[in-house]
Design a protein around this motif. Structure first.
Motif, PDB file in Angstrom:
ATOM      1  N   ASP A  49       3.395 -12.253   5.134  1.00  0.00           N
ATOM      2  CA  ASP A  49       1.953 -12.660   4.351  1.00  0.00           C
ATOM      3  C   ASP A  49       1.014 -12.911   5.684  1.00  0.00           C
ATOM      4  N   ARG A  57       0.488  -8.207   1.868  1.00  0.00           N
ATOM      5  CA  ARG A  57       0.537  -8.968   0.507  1.00  0.00           C
ATOM      6  C   ARG A  57       1.785  -9.583   0.088  1.00  0.00           C
ATOM      7  N   ALA A  58       1.667 -10.731  -0.556  1.00  0.00           N
ATOM      8  CA  ALA A  58       3.046 -11.386  -1.058  1.00  0.00           C
ATOM      9  C   ALA A  58       3.752 -10.667  -2.215  1.00  0.00           C
ATOM     10  N   SER A  59       3.074  -9.887  -3.015  1.00  0.00           N
ATOM     11  CA  SER A  59       3.766  -9.177  -4.027  1.00  0.00           C
ATOM     12  C   SER A  59       4.468  -7.830  -3.405  1.00  0.00           C
ATOM     13  N   ALA A  60       3.754  -7.340  -2.341  1.00  0.00           N
ATOM     14  CA  ALA A  60       4.314  -6.001  -1.784  1.00  0.00           C
ATOM     15  C   ALA A  60       5.638  -6.592  -0.991  1.00  0.00           C
ATOM     16  N   ARG A  62       7.451  -9.091  -1.477  1.00  0.00           N
ATOM     17  CA  ARG A  62       8.713  -9.463  -2.514  1.00  0.00           C
ATOM     18  C   ARG A  62       9.399  -8.386  -2.846  1.00  0.00           C
ATOM     19  N   ARG A  63       8.533  -7.195  -3.146  1.00  0.00           N
ATOM     20  CA  ARG A  63       9.368  -5.843  -3.589  1.00  0.00           C
ATOM     21  C   ARG A  63      10.106  -5.270  -2.415  1.00  0.00           C
TER      22      ARG A  63
END
Length: 133
Positions: A49, A57-60, A62-63
């Motif tokens: 991040d 991005r943090a969401s990407a 995590r995935r």
């Protein structure tokens, strides 16, 4: 900012006796493997991040960390090797043609390729237009 695994090592993460039971710091402060995995994941998310260029991005991130692609597997390595071999085998006709041009077995073809190369060197803009037409 350090790579996540290097960051954990700088915090004092050490492998256990059989390299499967990691602990952080001194042996009396031994952590369970899942706690170390969570800490590694947190450090990796922070690195992706913030310090990673370009940032993720943090969401990407995590995935990315959830799908397991960062783990080395023999099957994935074999599949990637097959892909590399397929690319090289796909270029074989072009390599064979270029060998024919360089060998002078067909003088007319070799002279035509040499003439086109000279034209492209002398008139690069027009040669590009002719090649695309």
């Amino acid at each position: 900012q350090l790579h996540p695994q290097v960051h954990l090592l700088s915090l004092g993460a050490l492998p256990g006796d059989d390299l499967r039971s990691p602990f952080l710091g001194h042996a009396s402060l031994a952590l369970p493997e899942d706690a170390l995995e969570r800490r590694l994941r947190k450090v990796a998310l922070q690195w992706l991040d913030g310090a990673c260029v370009p940032g993720v991005r943090a969401s990407a991130a995590r995935r990315l960390l959830d799908d397991g692609r960062q783990d080395w597997t023999l099957s994935r390595t074999q599949q990637n090797w097959r892909r590399v071999a397929a690319v090289f085998s796909a270029t074989k006709p072009a390599r064979d043609w270029w060998t024919l041009v360089r060998s002078w077995r067909s003088p007319r073809l070799t002279l035509c390729v040499a003439a086109v190369t000279c034209l492209w060197a002398a008139y690069p803009q027009q040669g590009t237009v002719v090649a695309l037409a």
